[in-house]
Design an enzyme around this catalytic site. Structure first.
Site, PDB file in Angstrom:
ATOM      1  N   ASN A 149      -3.253   6.124  -0.768  1.00  0.00           N
ATOM      2  CA  ASN A 149      -3.247   6.377   0.831  1.00  0.00           C
ATOM      3  C   ASN A 149      -2.116   7.772   0.764  1.00  0.00           C
ATOM      4  O   ASN A 149      -2.119   8.179   1.919  1.00  0.00           O
ATOM      5  CB  ASN A 149      -1.956   5.104   1.331  1.00  0.00           C
ATOM      6  N   SER A 190       0.767  -1.312  -0.020  1.00  0.00           N
ATOM      7  CA  SER A 190       0.032  -0.097  -0.061  1.00  0.00           C
ATOM      8  C   SER A 190       0.838   1.140  -0.181  1.00  0.00           C
ATOM      9  O   SER A 190       0.276   2.346   0.028  1.00  0.00           O
ATOM     10  CB  SER A 190      -0.895  -0.032   1.025  1.00  0.00           C
ATOM     11  N   GLU A 232      -5.174  -0.745  -7.594  1.00  0.00           N
ATOM     12  CA  GLU A 232      -4.185   0.289  -7.656  1.00  0.00           C
ATOM     13  C   GLU A 232      -2.964  -0.392  -8.245  1.00  0.00           C
ATOM     14  O   GLU A 232      -2.280  -0.948  -7.550  1.00  0.00           O
ATOM     15  CB  GLU A 232      -4.042   1.009  -6.474  1.00  0.00           C
ATOM     16  N   HIS A 271      -2.011  -3.348  -5.794  1.00  0.00           N
ATOM     17  CA  HIS A 271      -2.564  -2.981  -4.441  1.00  0.00           C
ATOM     18  C   HIS A 271      -4.065  -3.173  -4.320  1.00  0.00           C
ATOM     19  O   HIS A 271      -4.836  -2.346  -5.045  1.00  0.00           O
ATOM     20  CB  HIS A 271      -2.081  -1.345  -4.035  1.00  0.00           C
TER      21      HIS A 271
END
Length: 719
Positions: A481, A410, A443, A431
């Site tokens: 993130n 992540s 992702e 991800h």
């Protein structure tokens, strides 16, 4: 356009706008002219309408919903000739008959379809309602209850169900055109009066049904206005004569088309398609790169994430080897997979046969060597750079040379992980978002050496396993993130300054987020963030303690660490930011102990508290994240704003009727966004995330709409 031919007294009209036969102006005009010709031709005894190629029609041309006024004839103008024809008109449906396509079919007297055909009214998903009689004609065919279900959900109905409901009169297995011709001939001479839907009455379902449905729809589609407008239109079919109901439908349709929600949902519709078109800095793109075949896959790690990823693969028919170093953990992971499959069967999302087929292609092992022959491996161990590099070094030696190595990280740098191998071109980030089997976002993260072929493979895999794949470049925390960090950081600062966690969450949920920031933290587990922060600080040579207030001159808030050190880990421990009564329970209750902890924390650091409005909560959290989004665009981590919006819609549940954070900024006017961010930067100089993006500053001077940002970014690569 629409093609016309007379085949032995049968007028065969072909909707010709492949691949989906969208009902553009040319198609509507052609259909109207063809129906006139069939009506005037005395040799014609019946009429068959079908679509060219594999589809009947996927509906209206959505591009006509924009600023330019749609040209006449409307669908209703063209199809009224079918409705009023004394000659039987048959819709021969292959592929899809969706939206306006289904409305065309409902103007016909009969409908037949292939076993694989699908019908439905998906308009609600782009913020509108069926505007060519769908809300008035469907209830006259299948009743109010089933019409409400179909129209407010926008779901596709398969042939067998469509036959049971009465939408289809017959399912045919041979050539749809020939079957249509034979069916039309078989009904010649039968009075079509009883088949004309406008002449039918809708059974009164009663006002209580609609009151109940309004409550259900408000709860299920929280914040969306289109489903409620659909209900109003369907209710009009029950309460008003046909022509008056059609007028009401048109009025409601026009109100929706001009609404901000429709604009946002239609932007999202196109954004998802635009984000699928990727390009690497080298110039290689989705049009030029071909994916490698993925016939077998491996997953390393049988925890919650690894088990979920394995489930995505096996339910998509990909034989998968699930590897875990500990037999007990491996068995636990398999039980998780089996439990999720049973749950899907119970919810009728799949059949028992499909579940058995999925589990039959799952193999398990405690030995990495068993991945020697798979085409692609997804590593899903916890977020530790050294461990991931160790695993990739082993995989590089074990796997065949063409195998693609993916990491479900992540935040960790893809290039650093790739350095552990001699196949840097075949290392890529994939991800997934928790829970992996449910969340749609994937992702995909490329490094400086990741090849176009590798990118094409993981993007194609994402679609194959029913995800929405978005390509991003490697950087700390990538896009999702990285933007989440200032968003969550501002939430903590707001709590320090006077808002309660519960007020912050309420403001976000009132805006349209499915869950507030602090409830999300509890769901994920506060200890997860705690470990990630510790690991990230360690990589930077920083030691974090509960007393840390500044890191390299930047303000931080470690209230979450204080809660973790008190044993408050979230749902898993029964208490986090909220109290859940006992571990695993989901009902969140505000907890006075948390408020006392916050008070104690603020007294310790002499933080003065004040009343904070919901507007300030939203502005600070959203603008901090939006500013970071512009920095991501500025750095070329993604190539277009649509990528960011799709990531937030499918990764964090940003409401589609708000169009994503970058679209939202566009609607706020960038000069206003930039001004507010500058003000926050002045007021909070120790928060680096308030340093205004150079790209945002440049765009705020131009007043360009979001559709033009990409061209400006490309023409100003050095900002």
């Amino acid at each position: 356009m629409a093609n016309y031919r007379n085949k032995g007294g049968v007028a065969v009209i072909e909707l010709n706008n492949p691949p989906v036969n969208a009902l553009s102006f040319e198609v509507r005009s052609g259909l109207m002219n063809a129906l006139k010709r069939a009506h005037d031709d005395k040799d014609v005894k019946c009429i068959v309408i079908h679509g060219k190629g594999k589809n009947f029609s996927a509906g209206a041309d959505i591009k006509e919903f924009g600023g330019t006024k749609q040209q006449k004839p409307w669908i209703t103008d063209a199809c009224r000739l079918a409705d009023e024809s004394s000659k039987p008109v048959v819709a021969a449906i292959a592929g899809t008959a969706l939206g306006g396509g289904l409305e065309v079919a409902l103007f016909c007297h009969y409908r037949i379809g292939t076993p694989s055909c699908r019908v439905g009214f998906p308009e609600v998903q782009i913020g509108v309602l069926p505007g060519a009689g769908g809300t008035q004609r469907l209830p006259r065919l299948i009743g109010v209850k089933h019409s409400i279900d179909m129209i407010t959900s926008g779901r596709h109905v398969m042939a067998e169900e469509a036959l049971k409901l009465g939408i289809l009169d017959k399912i045919v297995t041979d050539d749809i055109i020939e079957e249509g011709i034979q069916f039309a001939k078989s009904v010649v001479g039968i009075d079509v009066g009883g088949r004309i839907l406008r002449n039918r009455k809708v059974e009164d379902a009663g006002s209580k049904v609609f009151d109940d449905e309004i409550s259900r729809v408000k709860k299920k589609y929280k914040g969306y206005i289109a489903p409620l407008f659909c209900l109003k239109a369907i209710q009009a079919s029950m309460q008003l004569p046909y022509d008056a109901g059609m007028e009401q439908e048109l009025k409601l349709f026009q109100q929706l088309v001009s609404s901000g929600q429709a604009k946002a949902q239609q932007y999202t519709f196109f954004a998802e398609r635009i984000s699928a078109r990727w390009q690497l800095p080298s110039g290689a793109n989705s049009q030029t790169a071909s994916p490698l075949p993925v016939k077998t896959a491996g997953v390393i790690g049988a925890g919650t994430m690894g088990a979920g990823i394995a489930l995505c693969l096996i339910t998509s028919g990909i034989p998968t080897v699930l590897v875990e170093q500990d037999q007990k953990f491996l068995e636990k992971g398999v039980k998780t997979v089996e439990g999720d499959l049973r749950g899907s069967v119970a919810l009728k999302k799949m059949t028992a046969e499909q579940a058995n087929k999925a589990i039959s292609v799952l193999k398990t092992s405690v030995n990495l060597e068993d991945l020697h022959d798979v085409d692609l491996v997804i590593e899903a161990v916890y977020e530790n750079l050294a461990l991931k590099k160790e695993i990739f070094a082993k995989l590089d030696k074990i796997c065949k040379s063409k195998t693609i190595l993916c990491t479900n990280t992540s935040s960790l740098d893809i290039d650093t992980i790739a350095e552990a191998t001699k196949r840097r071109d075949k290392v890529v980030g994939t991800h997934f978002f928790a829970p992996a089997y449910i969340m749609k976002l994937q992702e995909n993260v490329y490094g400086k050496d990741t090849s176009a072929e590798t990118v094409a493979t993981v993007m194609a895999l994402g679609k194959r396993i029913r995800k929405v794949p978005v390509l991003v470049g490697t950087c700390d925390s990538f896009v999702a993130n990285r933007m989440l960090h200032p968003y969550a950081t501002e939430a903590l600062f707001l709590v320090e300054e006077g808002a309660s966690p519960y007020e912050v969450d309420q403001a976000l949920e009132d805006f349209g987020m499915p869950m507030g920031m602090f409830r999300v933290s509890d769901l994920s587990g506060l200890d997860i963030g705690y470990k990630v922060r510790k690991e990230a600080a360690k990589r930077r040579g920083i030691e974090l303690t509960s007393d840390t207030r500044f890191v390299n001159g930047e303000r931080v808030c470690l209230l979450a660490n204080v809660l973790v050190e008190k044993g408050r880990l979230g749902i898993k421990s029964g208490k986090g930011w909220y109290n859940y009564g006992s571990p695993g329970k989901r009902e969140a209750t505000p907890d006075p102990e948390v408020l006392d902890t916050i008070e104690e924390y603020c007294r310790k650091y002499d933080i003065k508290k004040r009343k904070i409005s919901s507007q300030e909560i939203l502005e600070r959290m959203q603008l901090a994240m939006i500013n970071e989004g512009f920095k991501i665009l500025e750095e070329g981590i993604v190539s277009k704003p649509e990528d960011i919006d799709i990531i937030w819609i499918y990764g964090f549940g940003w409401p589609k009727y708000m169009g994503g954070p970058m679209f939202y900024a566009n609607e706020m006017k960038l000069k206003n966004v930039y001004r507010k961010i500058r003000d926050f930067h002045q007021n909070y100089p120790f928060s680096i995330h308030w340093t205004p993006s150079k790209l945002l500053a440049r765009l705020s001077e131009t007043d360009l709409p979001i559709s033009k940002w990409t061209s400006l970014i490309n023409s100003n690569s050095k900002l």
